[in-house]
Each structure stands twice: as structure tokens, then as C-alpha cells.
Scaffold this motif. Structure first.
Motif, PDB file in Angstrom:
ATOM      1  N   ALA A  31      -9.255  -2.585   7.530  1.00 48.85           N
ATOM      2  CA  ALA A  31      -9.877  -3.856   7.164  1.00 48.85           C
ATOM      3  C   ALA A  31     -10.112  -3.851   5.655  1.00 48.85           C
ATOM      4  N   VAL A  32      -9.377  -4.686   4.936  1.00 49.55           N
ATOM      5  CA  VAL A  32      -9.474  -4.709   3.473  1.00 49.55           C
ATOM      6  C   VAL A  32     -10.649  -5.604   3.061  1.00 49.55           C
ATOM      7  N   SER A  33     -11.727  -4.936   2.642  1.00 45.84           N
ATOM      8  CA  SER A  33     -13.006  -5.618   2.392  1.00 45.84           C
ATOM      9  C   SER A  33     -13.231  -5.913   0.916  1.00 45.84           C
ATOM     10  N   LYS A  34     -12.143  -5.897   0.110  1.00 44.93           N
ATOM     11  CA  LYS A  34     -12.284  -6.015  -1.348  1.00 44.93           C
ATOM     12  C   LYS A  34     -12.910  -7.323  -1.822  1.00 44.93           C
ATOM     13  N   THR A  35     -12.812  -8.369  -1.014  1.00 40.48           N
ATOM     14  CA  THR A  35     -13.361  -9.655  -1.477  1.00 40.48           C
ATOM     15  C   THR A  35     -14.693  -9.991  -0.819  1.00 40.48           C
ATOM     16  N   GLU A  54     -10.458  -0.579   0.016  1.00 43.05           N
ATOM     17  CA  GLU A  54     -11.005  -1.176  -1.205  1.00 43.05           C
ATOM     18  C   GLU A  54     -10.031  -0.939  -2.343  1.00 43.05           C
ATOM     19  N   ASN A  55     -10.000  -1.860  -3.319  1.00 40.82           N
ATOM     20  CA  ASN A  55      -9.067  -1.671  -4.434  1.00 40.82           C
ATOM     21  C   ASN A  55      -9.750  -1.507  -5.789  1.00 40.82           C
ATOM     22  N   ARG A  56     -11.094  -1.457  -5.801  1.00 39.14           N
ATOM     23  CA  ARG A  56     -11.799  -1.199  -7.063  1.00 39.14           C
ATOM     24  C   ARG A  56     -12.751  -0.029  -6.866  1.00 39.14           C
ATOM     25  N   PHE A  74      -8.705   4.038  -0.388  1.00 38.07           N
ATOM     26  CA  PHE A  74      -8.469   3.370  -1.668  1.00 38.07           C
ATOM     27  C   PHE A  74      -7.041   2.842  -1.695  1.00 38.07           C
ATOM     28  N   ILE A  75      -6.883   1.539  -1.983  1.00 36.13           N
ATOM     29  CA  ILE A  75      -5.556   0.912  -1.930  1.00 36.13           C
ATOM     30  C   ILE A  75      -5.180   0.265  -3.258  1.00 36.13           C
ATOM     31  N   GLY A  76      -5.963   0.499  -4.302  1.00 39.84           N
ATOM     32  CA  GLY A  76      -5.759  -0.233  -5.560  1.00 39.84           C
ATOM     33  C   GLY A  76      -5.080   0.581  -6.645  1.00 39.84           C
ATOM     34  N   LEU A 156       3.955   7.297   3.350  1.00 36.42           N
ATOM     35  CA  LEU A 156       4.380   6.369   2.312  1.00 36.42           C
ATOM     36  C   LEU A 156       3.719   5.001   2.498  1.00 36.42           C
ATOM     37  N   MET A 157       3.583   4.300   1.395  1.00 35.56           N
ATOM     38  CA  MET A 157       2.989   2.962   1.418  1.00 35.56           C
ATOM     39  C   MET A 157       3.884   2.022   0.626  1.00 35.56           C
ATOM     40  N   THR A 158       3.954   0.774   1.055  1.00 31.75           N
ATOM     41  CA  THR A 158       4.645  -0.219   0.233  1.00 31.75           C
ATOM     42  C   THR A 158       4.009  -1.596   0.388  1.00 31.75           C
ATOM     43  N   MET A 159       4.305  -2.477  -0.561  1.00 31.01           N
ATOM     44  CA  MET A 159       3.934  -3.884  -0.493  1.00 31.01           C
ATOM     45  C   MET A 159       5.251  -4.666  -0.503  1.00 31.01           C
ATOM     46  N   ALA A 160       5.419  -5.558   0.454  1.00 32.11           N
ATOM     47  CA  ALA A 160       6.641  -6.360   0.511  1.00 32.11           C
ATOM     48  C   ALA A 160       6.487  -7.590  -0.373  1.00 32.11           C
ATOM     49  N   GLY A 201       2.387  -3.767   5.653  1.00 27.80           N
ATOM     50  CA  GLY A 201       2.014  -4.973   6.382  1.00 27.80           C
ATOM     51  C   GLY A 201       0.643  -5.456   5.964  1.00 27.80           C
ATOM     52  N   MET A 202       0.552  -6.756   5.627  1.00 27.21           N
ATOM     53  CA  MET A 202      -0.702  -7.395   5.243  1.00 27.21           C
ATOM     54  C   MET A 202      -0.878  -8.653   6.110  1.00 27.21           C
ATOM     55  N   SER A 203      -1.788  -9.531   5.722  1.00 29.51           N
ATOM     56  CA  SER A 203      -2.117 -10.666   6.600  1.00 29.51           C
ATOM     57  C   SER A 203      -0.899 -11.463   7.068  1.00 29.51           C
ATOM     58  N   GLU A 204       0.063 -11.665   6.175  1.00 29.81           N
ATOM     59  CA  GLU A 204       1.183 -12.546   6.535  1.00 29.81           C
ATOM     60  C   GLU A 204       2.326 -11.830   7.233  1.00 29.81           C
ATOM     61  N   ILE A 217      -1.804  -0.871   9.062  1.00 25.70           N
ATOM     62  CA  ILE A 217      -1.627  -2.175   8.424  1.00 25.70           C
ATOM     63  C   ILE A 217      -2.907  -2.478   7.654  1.00 25.70           C
ATOM     64  N   ARG A 218      -2.759  -3.128   6.498  1.00 29.85           N
ATOM     65  CA  ARG A 218      -3.903  -3.377   5.599  1.00 29.85           C
ATOM     66  C   ARG A 218      -4.174  -4.873   5.569  1.00 29.85           C
ATOM     67  N   ILE A 219      -5.246  -5.292   6.223  1.00 26.27           N
ATOM     68  CA  ILE A 219      -5.475  -6.726   6.419  1.00 26.27           C
ATOM     69  C   ILE A 219      -6.783  -7.172   5.773  1.00 26.27           C
ATOM     70  N   GLY A 220      -6.676  -8.130   4.856  1.00 25.28           N
ATOM     71  CA  GLY A 220      -7.855  -8.709   4.214  1.00 25.28           C
ATOM     72  C   GLY A 220      -8.139 -10.099   4.735  1.00 25.28           C
ATOM     73  N   ARG A 221      -7.367 -11.078   4.226  1.00 26.97           N
ATOM     74  CA  ARG A 221      -7.660 -12.489   4.513  1.00 26.97           C
ATOM     75  C   ARG A 221      -7.691 -12.832   5.995  1.00 26.97           C
ATOM     76  N   ALA A 222      -6.782 -12.292   6.776  1.00 22.04           N
ATOM     77  CA  ALA A 222      -6.737 -12.665   8.199  1.00 22.04           C
ATOM     78  C   ALA A 222      -7.984 -12.181   8.941  1.00 22.04           C
TER      79      ALA A 222
HETATM   80  C1  LIG Z   1      -5.570  -7.143  -0.905  1.00 21.70           C
HETATM   81  C2  LIG Z   1      -4.618  -6.136  -0.403  1.00 21.70           C
HETATM   82  C3  LIG Z   1      -4.239  -6.119   0.949  1.00 21.70           C
HETATM   83  C4  LIG Z   1      -4.696  -7.175   1.948  1.00 21.70           C
HETATM   84  O1  LIG Z   1      -4.045  -8.385   1.686  1.00 21.70           O
HETATM   85  P1  LIG Z   1      -4.269  -9.683   2.591  1.00 21.70           P
HETATM   86  O2  LIG Z   1      -3.098 -10.523   2.263  1.00 21.70           O
HETATM   87  O3  LIG Z   1      -5.575 -10.261   2.205  1.00 21.70           O
HETATM   88  O4  LIG Z   1      -4.237  -9.224   4.023  1.00 21.70           O
HETATM   89  C5  LIG Z   1      -3.386  -5.119   1.365  1.00 21.70           C
HETATM   90  N1  LIG Z   1      -2.938  -4.175   0.514  1.00 21.70           N
HETATM   91  C6  LIG Z   1      -3.273  -4.154  -0.782  1.00 21.70           C
HETATM   92  C7  LIG Z   1      -2.737  -3.081  -1.665  1.00 21.70           C
HETATM   93  C8  LIG Z   1      -4.129  -5.128  -1.280  1.00 21.70           C
HETATM   94  O5  LIG Z   1      -4.459  -5.107  -2.584  1.00 21.70           O
END
Ligand SMILES: *Cc1c(COP(=O)(O)O)cnc(C)c1O
Length: 230
Positions: A31-35, A54-56, A74-76, A156-160, A201-204, A217-222
Motif C-alpha cells: 500500500a503506497v501511502s506517500k500521499t 513510501e518514496n520520501r 522504500f520505493i523512491g 527486481l523492480m520496474t515501472m512501466a 504493477g501500480m494502480s492502472e 504490486i505497489r498501489i497508491g491511488r487505487a
Molecule cells: C507512487 C508510486 C507507486 C504507486 O502509484 P499509483 O499509480 O498511485 O498506484 C508505485 N511505485 C512507485 C515507485 C511510486 O512512486
């Protein structure tokens, strides 16, 4: 009490795993609680959440101190001068992407008597704005990691790229293949590398990521945003 979508999302994830023939217990929902603030974290906990991202460094420290019984990831972006704090407060660091940070993380982990679990961030899509190691660099990076006893690379980690689910899926498939290729490498000190985790994998795009083998999976907004449409 604030409402979050953690419970609903966990159910959707379990359902998706069943459809794919995967064990739901093999996919961690971070659960990405950064916001959001600590009240939202506590609401998510009441719905079953145990792992937060968290990213900060400052909010990581603050929230980890308030709830040390939870797992904090830590994901930032990592700045050298914050490695002290990040290592002190993180159960897992998803976003290691600079060779020069390896000895610093190892040194800090030894200082406080822990073995720091890390993931290596990979820039699979090759977009210039994205951080991460190039896929071709990974064998050398893993070899470098073998020199340290207080670092453990777990995956490993990635952002699409956002906005194109087919492209995201290609990116997740490529990360899974890269993991498989690197898992046969053996190094002199710690032997074969065990890359169990795929953080993708993120919210979308989390359904695509789960189909490609994501274990986190790292989910914030959803989870935390009222107006996110899934
Ligand atoms: C903010 C963030 C997420 C979560 O993104 P959402 O689109 O809000 O689910 C996942 N990974 C990283 C690295 C982020 O900075």
C-alpha cells in the motif's frame, strides 16, 4: 474513521490470482501511502494492510516510528546522504539503481546490525526519464553485490510506461525473463542468486503485472484516492 479501498483491492487481487491459477499468498500488496497521513495508514491496517511503501525518507521515518510493527518499504529516489535513514527504517528497498550506493547501503546495514533486503530497479522500457539499471548491466551489478555481506538482493523492480497497457505488459514480461536469465548466475561468495521477487504493477496496470508473475504490486491511488476509477 477514514475509508480506504485496501480491502476491495485485496479481494480483486485474490480473484485475479484465482483466474490466473496463481496462489494469492504469493502476491504482496504494498500500500503506497506517500500521499496520505497516518490516519489513512491506520484505516488500511484495519482492513488488513501490513506492508506500506513510501518514496520520501522523512515520511518513511515518521510513519515507521509511529508503526514499527508494520513493514515499511522504500520505493523512491535514493540520495546518498539519506541512505543512513532509509536503511534504518526500511524492511525492503525497491529502488536501488546506482552502483555507488551498494557499498553505502552495506556499510550502514552492518553499522546497525542488519542485513538489508534490496531489489534492483531496472529500466526495461529504456525511456530516458526513467531511472534504473539497463538490462544488460544486471549481471555485472549482481556480481558487484556478491562482494557485500550485509546486502541481500531479493529480486527486481520496474515501472512501466503509463497509458498503454500492452506496452506495460511487454515491459513486465521482459522483467520476468530477465529475472529468469539472471537466476542461473553463480558468484564466488554467495553462490547462485535467488531473485524471488518481481516488484511491478501500480494502480492502472497491476492486473497485467500479476499475469506476468509479479510477486509485489505497489498501489497508491487505487487504495487511497477517492476518485480513482479502476
Ligand atoms: C507512487 C508510486 C507507486 C504507486 O502509484 P499509483 O499509480 O498511485 O498506484 C508505485 N511505485 C512507485 C515507485 C511510486 O512512486
Amino acid at each position: 474513521m477514514l475509508i480506504t479501498n485496501y480491502g476491495k483491492l485485496r479481494e480483486a487481487l485474490d480473484e485475479q490470482c484465482r483466474l490466473l491459477g496463481r496462489d494469492p499468498a504469493a502476491v504482496t500488496l504494498v500500500a503506497v501511502s506517500k500521499t496520505v497521513g497516518i490516519e489513512s495508514v491506520e484505516s488500511a491496517v484495519s482492513e488488513g494492510a501490513r506492508v506500506f511503501g513510501e518514496n520520501r525518507p522523512d515520511s518513511l521515518l515518521e510513519k515507521q516510528r509511529a508503526h514499527p510493527e508494520l513493514q515499511w518499504h522504500f520505493i523512491g529516489n535514493i540520495q546518498s546522504r539519506r541512505i543512513r535513514d532509509i536503511v534504518a527504517a526500511s524492511d525492503l528497498i525497491h529502488s536501488v539503481c546506482k552502483p555507488t550506493h551498494l557499498p553505502k547501503i552495506d556499510e550502514r546495514a552492518r553499522e546497525i546490525g542488519k542485513v538489508q533486503r534490496i531489489l534492483l530497479e531496472v529500466n526495461v522500457s529504456g525511456e530516458e526519464t526513467k531511472s534504473g539499471f539497463k538490462p544488460a548491466e544486471l549481471p555485472r551489478v549482481l556480481e558487484a553485490c556478491d562482494a557485500y555481506d550485509a546486502l541481500r538482493v531479493e529480486g527486481l523492480m520496474t515501472m512501466a510506461p503509463q497509458g498503454d497497457l500492452e506496452e506495460a505488459r511487454r515491459c513486465f514480461d521482459a522483467l520476468a525473463q530477465l529475472r529468469d536469465r539472471c537466476s542461473s548466475l553463480e558468484f564466488p561468495r554467495h553462490g547462485r542468486v535467488e531473485l524471488h521477487e518481481l516488484s511491478m504493477g501500480m494502480s492502472e496496470d497491476w492486473k497485467q503485472a500479476v499475469a506476468c508473475g509479479a510477486t509485489m504490486i505497489r498501489i497508491g491511488r487505487a487504495i487511497f484516492s477517492e476518485d480513482f476509477e479502476s
